[in-house]
Motif scaffolding. Structure first.
Motif, PDB file in Angstrom:
ATOM      1  N   THR A  21      46.893  54.413  13.462  1.00 17.76           N
ATOM      2  CA  THR A  21      46.002  53.329  13.018  1.00 17.76           C
ATOM      3  C   THR A  21      44.591  53.781  12.641  1.00 17.76           C
ATOM      4  OG1 THR A  21      45.700  52.699  15.346  1.00 17.76           O
ATOM      5  CG2 THR A  21      47.240  51.381  14.035  1.00 17.76           C
ATOM      6  N   PRO A  22      43.947  54.695  13.364  1.00 17.15           N
ATOM      7  CA  PRO A  22      42.600  55.095  12.917  1.00 17.15           C
ATOM      8  C   PRO A  22      42.611  55.754  11.537  1.00 17.15           C
ATOM      9  CG  PRO A  22      42.960  55.767  15.186  1.00 17.15           C
ATOM     10  CD  PRO A  22      44.281  55.297  14.655  1.00 17.15           C
ATOM     11  N   TRP A  23      43.610  56.608  11.280  1.00 17.98           N
ATOM     12  CA  TRP A  23      43.687  57.281   9.974  1.00 17.98           C
ATOM     13  C   TRP A  23      43.957  56.284   8.859  1.00 17.98           C
ATOM     14  CZ3 TRP A  23      41.586  61.704   9.488  1.00 17.98           C
ATOM     15  CH2 TRP A  23      41.610  62.639  10.516  1.00 17.98           C
ATOM     16  N   ILE A  24      44.894  55.392   9.091  1.00 16.31           N
ATOM     17  CA  ILE A  24      45.229  54.402   8.066  1.00 16.31           C
ATOM     18  C   ILE A  24      44.037  53.483   7.820  1.00 16.31           C
ATOM     19  CG2 ILE A  24      46.742  52.467   7.471  1.00 16.31           C
ATOM     20  CD1 ILE A  24      48.946  53.953   9.108  1.00 16.31           C
ATOM     21  N   ALA A  25      43.342  53.106   8.894  1.00 14.39           N
ATOM     22  CA  ALA A  25      42.161  52.251   8.746  1.00 14.39           C
ATOM     23  C   ALA A  25      41.089  52.945   7.906  1.00 14.39           C
ATOM     24  CB  ALA A  25      41.609  51.878  10.115  1.00 14.39           C
ATOM     25  N   LEU A  26      40.920  54.248   8.080  1.00 13.53           N
ATOM     26  CA  LEU A  26      39.945  54.986   7.276  1.00 13.53           C
ATOM     27  C   LEU A  26      40.385  55.033   5.816  1.00 13.53           C
ATOM     28  CD1 LEU A  26      37.357  56.749   7.203  1.00 13.53           C
ATOM     29  CD2 LEU A  26      38.871  58.724   7.476  1.00 13.53           C
ATOM     30  N   LEU A  27      41.653  55.364   5.587  1.00 16.03           N
ATOM     31  CA  LEU A  27      42.162  55.470   4.222  1.00 16.03           C
ATOM     32  C   LEU A  27      42.122  54.139   3.475  1.00 16.03           C
ATOM     33  CD1 LEU A  27      45.213  57.819   4.864  1.00 16.03           C
ATOM     34  CD2 LEU A  27      43.036  58.413   3.766  1.00 16.03           C
ATOM     35  N   ARG A  28      42.310  53.046   4.188  1.00 21.67           N
ATOM     36  CA  ARG A  28      42.321  51.717   3.565  1.00 21.67           C
ATOM     37  C   ARG A  28      40.915  51.120   3.462  1.00 21.67           C
ATOM     38  NH1 ARG A  28      45.235  49.566   0.855  1.00 21.67           N
ATOM     39  NH2 ARG A  28      45.284  47.524   1.769  1.00 21.67           N
ATOM     40  N   GLY A  29      39.910  51.811   3.991  1.00 23.84           N
ATOM     41  CA  GLY A  29      38.546  51.305   3.921  1.00 23.84           C
ATOM     42  C   GLY A  29      38.203  50.310   5.008  1.00 23.84           C
ATOM     43  N   ILE A  30      39.079  50.169   5.993  1.00 20.56           N
ATOM     44  CA  ILE A  30      38.820  49.244   7.095  1.00 20.56           C
ATOM     45  C   ILE A  30      37.830  49.872   8.073  1.00 20.56           C
ATOM     46  CG2 ILE A  30      39.901  48.049   9.053  1.00 20.56           C
ATOM     47  CD1 ILE A  30      42.525  48.113   7.308  1.00 20.56           C
ATOM     48  N   LEU A  31      37.995  51.159   8.324  1.00 22.16           N
ATOM     49  CA  LEU A  31      37.091  51.899   9.192  1.00 22.16           C
ATOM     50  C   LEU A  31      35.963  52.453   8.329  1.00 22.16           C
ATOM     51  CD1 LEU A  31      37.022  52.897  12.208  1.00 22.16           C
ATOM     52  CD2 LEU A  31      37.954  55.033  11.347  1.00 22.16           C
ATOM     53  N   PRO A  32      34.717  52.115   8.649  1.00 20.23           N
ATOM     54  CA  PRO A  32      33.602  52.597   7.827  1.00 20.23           C
ATOM     55  C   PRO A  32      33.514  54.123   7.844  1.00 20.23           C
ATOM     56  CG  PRO A  32      32.849  51.000   9.486  1.00 20.23           C
ATOM     57  CD  PRO A  32      34.286  51.287   9.767  1.00 20.23           C
ATOM     58  N   VAL A  38      47.247  44.682   9.901  1.00 17.71           N
ATOM     59  CA  VAL A  38      46.800  43.364   9.422  1.00 17.71           C
ATOM     60  C   VAL A  38      45.620  42.887  10.260  1.00 17.71           C
ATOM     61  CG1 VAL A  38      47.443  40.919   9.274  1.00 17.71           C
ATOM     62  CG2 VAL A  38      48.985  42.669   8.373  1.00 17.71           C
ATOM     63  N   VAL A  39      45.726  43.044  11.572  1.00 17.94           N
ATOM     64  CA  VAL A  39      44.621  42.656  12.461  1.00 17.94           C
ATOM     65  C   VAL A  39      43.349  43.394  12.055  1.00 17.94           C
ATOM     66  CG1 VAL A  39      43.751  42.909  14.834  1.00 17.94           C
ATOM     67  CG2 VAL A  39      46.035  41.964  14.430  1.00 17.94           C
ATOM     68  N   GLN A  40      43.459  44.692  11.803  1.00 14.46           N
ATOM     69  CA  GLN A  40      42.282  45.469  11.400  1.00 14.46           C
ATOM     70  C   GLN A  40      41.751  45.010  10.048  1.00 14.46           C
ATOM     71  OE1 GLN A  40      44.001  49.441  11.608  1.00 14.46           O
ATOM     72  NE2 GLN A  40      42.811  49.878  13.447  1.00 14.46           N
ATOM     73  N   ALA A  41      42.646  44.697   9.130  1.00 18.85           N
ATOM     74  CA  ALA A  41      42.253  44.349   7.760  1.00 18.85           C
ATOM     75  C   ALA A  41      41.606  42.973   7.661  1.00 18.85           C
ATOM     76  CB  ALA A  41      43.463  44.423   6.836  1.00 18.85           C
ATOM     77  N   LEU A  42      41.830  42.120   8.634  1.00 16.63           N
ATOM     78  CA  LEU A  42      41.270  40.767   8.564  1.00 16.63           C
ATOM     79  C   LEU A  42      39.749  40.757   8.656  1.00 16.63           C
ATOM     80  CD1 LEU A  42      43.907  38.771  10.628  1.00 16.63           C
ATOM     81  CD2 LEU A  42      43.492  38.671   8.166  1.00 16.63           C
ATOM     82  N   GLY A  43      39.170  41.829   9.158  1.00 16.77           N
ATOM     83  CA  GLY A  43      37.715  41.960   9.154  1.00 16.77           C
ATOM     84  C   GLY A  43      36.994  41.133  10.194  1.00 16.77           C
ATOM     85  N   PHE A  44      37.668  40.776  11.264  1.00 14.61           N
ATOM     86  CA  PHE A  44      37.005  40.049  12.340  1.00 14.61           C
ATOM     87  C   PHE A  44      35.999  40.955  13.039  1.00 14.61           C
ATOM     88  CE2 PHE A  44      41.132  37.629  12.409  1.00 14.61           C
ATOM     89  CZ  PHE A  44      40.597  36.442  11.918  1.00 14.61           C
ATOM     90  N   PRO A  45      35.073  40.378  13.792  1.00 17.91           N
ATOM     91  CA  PRO A  45      34.121  41.205  14.544  1.00 17.91           C
ATOM     92  C   PRO A  45      34.839  42.035  15.619  1.00 17.91           C
ATOM     93  CG  PRO A  45      33.547  38.859  14.701  1.00 17.91           C
ATOM     94  CD  PRO A  45      34.816  38.957  13.931  1.00 17.91           C
ATOM     95  N   LEU A  46      34.153  43.044  16.121  1.00 17.57           N
ATOM     96  CA  LEU A  46      34.693  43.959  17.126  1.00 17.57           C
ATOM     97  C   LEU A  46      35.298  43.218  18.316  1.00 17.57           C
ATOM     98  CD1 LEU A  46      34.966  46.798  18.484  1.00 17.57           C
ATOM     99  CD2 LEU A  46      32.687  46.382  19.415  1.00 17.57           C
ATOM    100  N   TYR A  47      34.650  42.159  18.763  1.00 15.75           N
ATOM    101  CA  TYR A  47      35.115  41.469  19.968  1.00 15.75           C
ATOM    102  C   TYR A  47      36.370  40.628  19.727  1.00 15.75           C
ATOM    103  CZ  TYR A  47      31.123  43.195  22.480  1.00 15.75           C
ATOM    104  OH  TYR A  47      30.223  44.027  23.088  1.00 15.75           O
TER     105      TYR A  47
END
Length: 161
Positions: free
Chosen positions: A57-68, A19-28
């Motif tokens: 988390t990195p794999w899921i973030a990629l699959l969900r489109g959170i990780l560019p 959820v934290v990753q999906a919220l799309g906040f800036p890196l910081y």
């Protein structure tokens, strides 16, 4: 029963991290929160929980489109950085939690910075994000995790039965 408790807590912390990753906040904002979640999983649930969340988390973030997509090449190094973050903190925290955070953050930074400088070809903007910002977000996340654990301990929110 013990495994069910571990699995449930790990799943909740994994979901919160996503959820934290999906919220799309800036890196910081996102960086410290994700690093915080990895240490919270390690401290509150156990080493295996932190390692699992750090690897997934990195794999899921990629699959969900959170990780560019340009960061896909960095996934193995992000995972290694996450695993070192959790492992080094876990083993050094018994001696000194702050030393654990410092050395774990330096290790994570070292892996990611070395990857973009010597091993993978990524755009300059991504290379920059994978260097000093990773050190700073890990340090901030570690301090946040310790603050939350202290608050939990003071409030007796989590009681083992």
């Amino acid at each position: 029963m013990r495994y069910t408790k571990w699995l449930t807590r790990t799943a909740i912390l994994l979901a919160l991290t996503l959820v934290v990753q999906a919220l799309g906040f800036p890196l910081y904002v996102t960086g410290p929160l994700v690093n915080m979640m990895l240490l919270l999983a390690t401290i509150l649930v156990g080493l295996e929980s932190g390692l699992l969340i750090g690897a997934l988390t990195p794999w899921i973030a990629l699959l969900r489109g959170i990780l560019p997509p340009p960061l896909a090449v960095m996934i193995p190094f992000i995972i290694i950085g996450n695993l070192l973050w959790v492992l080094i903190y876990h083993f050094l925290a018994k001696k000194n939690k702050y030393l654990g955070i410092g050395l774990a953050a330096l290790s994570k930074y070292g892996v990611l910075a070395s990857a973009v400088n010597f091993l993978v070809n990524v755009p300059p903007k991504i290379a920059t994000v994978m260097q000093i910002p990773q050190l700073l977000t890990a340090l901030a996340g570690g301090l946040l995790a310790l603050s939350i654990v202290r608050a939990i301990n003071l409030s007796d929110i989590i009681k083992e039965n």
